[in-house]
Scaffold this active site. Sequence first.
Site, PDB file in Angstrom:
ATOM      1  CE1 TYR A 148      12.831 -19.646   0.905  1.00 19.65           C
ATOM      2  CE2 TYR A 148      14.522 -19.589  -0.793  1.00 19.65           C
ATOM      3  CZ  TYR A 148      13.864 -18.989   0.262  1.00 19.65           C
ATOM      4  OH  TYR A 148      14.231 -17.725   0.662  1.00 19.65           O
ATOM      5  NE  ARG A 155       8.853 -14.619   1.298  1.00 20.08           N
ATOM      6  CZ  ARG A 155       9.955 -14.976   1.948  1.00 20.08           C
ATOM      7  NH1 ARG A 155       9.991 -14.902   3.264  1.00 20.08           N
ATOM      8  NH2 ARG A 155      11.010 -15.424   1.303  1.00 20.08           N
ATOM      9  CE1 TYR A 213      20.679 -12.969  -1.368  1.00 21.17           C
ATOM     10  CE2 TYR A 213      18.942 -14.614  -1.231  1.00 21.17           C
ATOM     11  CZ  TYR A 213      20.027 -13.968  -0.665  1.00 21.17           C
ATOM     12  OH  TYR A 213      20.449 -14.332   0.581  1.00 21.17           O
ATOM     13  NE  ARG A 226      20.442 -10.498   3.653  1.00 24.27           N
ATOM     14  CZ  ARG A 226      20.455 -11.697   3.071  1.00 24.27           C
ATOM     15  NH1 ARG A 226      20.090 -12.770   3.760  1.00 24.27           N
ATOM     16  NH2 ARG A 226      20.816 -11.814   1.824  1.00 24.27           N
ATOM     17  CD  GLU A 335      18.204 -19.856   7.847  1.00 27.58           C
ATOM     18  OE1 GLU A 335      18.468 -20.237   6.687  1.00 27.58           O
ATOM     19  OE2 GLU A 335      17.073 -19.506   8.215  1.00 27.58           O
TER      20      GLU A 335
HETATM   21  C1  3EB Z   1      19.448 -16.382   2.896  1.00 29.13           C
HETATM   22  O1  3EB Z   1      20.102 -15.553   3.518  1.00 29.13           O
HETATM   23  C2  3EB Z   1      19.197 -17.690   3.599  1.00 29.13           C
HETATM   24  O2  3EB Z   1      12.992 -16.740   2.585  1.00 29.13           O
HETATM   25  O3  3EB Z   1      12.247 -15.869   4.436  1.00 29.13           O
HETATM   26  C3  3EB Z   1      17.030 -16.827   5.505  1.00 29.13           C
HETATM   27  C4  3EB Z   1      16.008 -16.145   6.190  1.00 29.13           C
HETATM   28  C5  3EB Z   1      16.765 -17.367   4.265  1.00 29.13           C
HETATM   29  C6  3EB Z   1      14.735 -16.017   5.612  1.00 29.13           C
HETATM   30  C7  3EB Z   1      13.155 -16.380   3.755  1.00 29.13           C
HETATM   31  C8  3EB Z   1      15.499 -17.219   3.710  1.00 29.13           C
HETATM   32  C9  3EB Z   1      14.493 -16.555   4.359  1.00 29.13           C
HETATM   33  O4  3EB Z   1      19.000 -16.207   1.753  1.00 29.13           O
HETATM   34  C10 3EB Z   1      17.811 -18.133   3.513  1.00 29.13           C
END
Ligand code: 3EB
Length: 348
Positions: A148, A155, A213, A226, A335
């Site tokens: 991941y 990306r 992050y 989000r 999720e």
């Molecule tokens: C998070 O909130 C959970 O890498 O495209 C959620 C939605 C998550 C999309 C992405 C990752 C992705 O970090 C993981």
Amino acid sequence: MNAAPSVVSVRSMDAGQIAQMSAHELGRVLFVIGFGVTAPDCPLPCGFMSVALPALSGSAPYEVWLADQSVSRVCPTQTDTIAFAKTDHILFGCASITQGDNDHLEHITEALYRQIFDCMDTAGMRHFSRAWHYLPAINSAEQSLERYRRFSMGRHEAFVAKGRQIERDAPAASALGSKTMPNQAAQLVIYFIATASPGTPIENPRQVSAYKYPPQYGPKSPTFARAFLAPSPQDIFYVSGTASIVGHETLHAGDVRAQTRETIANIEALAIEAEKRGAQQIGNAHRATHIKVYVRHAADIDIVREEVEAAFAGGRHAKIVYFEADICRRDLLVEIELLNCASAHLGR
Ligand code: 3EB
């Protein structure tokens, strides 16, 4: 009172329901995605992609993406990796690539994403709304770095290389692990929706934006918003895959019920942000809403289903589809993603 059909909508269907669709309806199908299934046994005028991730029993395995008008299609040539379909308003694309023995996941991800941006530019649909990513063995290490995290690196590189500004141009997204299916090469599958004019990314005040992050989650932050409001007059609210993360940390490790409740609290916070941006209409209960729920362990499904159905009025306004899937952090057990969701659906 019938609302005008959305520029794009999605229905969960089984093969029998697809076979019943009229020629007129089929002319409006952008794409069909099959989860853990091959193409339905009836003539389909549109593109089809299989994702190696079976829906749990009781969930319809096909996602049928419909436009509000007839669709023009471009199917891939032998060398292309992207198939897409278009209307005047939107582009729906589906890209896939098989990882060779000597390939690194970040390199094939970057190559595929560059092609996606080229496809959007050529089609005159330069603005992302939504992307879905299904990658094999998402939590496995590839030469000591989690796949991941390699995916996130590739990306990110493509966004930078193609001159995209992450805070403005990143779509709502989901990234889940797909399975290894017998007699099938493991493929990275990405499908996406783009538009001609820009929409509005929405962040969650309870969470650090994913693209901010800290580095403990990987060398490059994940490139997604989000949630995303499609540009006016489109009335679509896309909520990204949402999990039990507050700030940037996973909460309730090992407690699937508490994780599900925290996830729903995050979704409620996003619906409030969308309402502040004028998205009240999307709360209209007449609109179809589509929900996908991913659980890491199939044994947790009853607890998750109980919480999700309580929050979303028992699925009265929404089709809810459940999957057993690996999630991009090992401590996340659930999720949830949605389409056209708003607070009116959240049982408040
Ligand atoms: C998070 O909130 C959970 O890498 O495209 C959620 C939605 C998550 C999309 C992405 C990752 C992705 O970090 C993981």
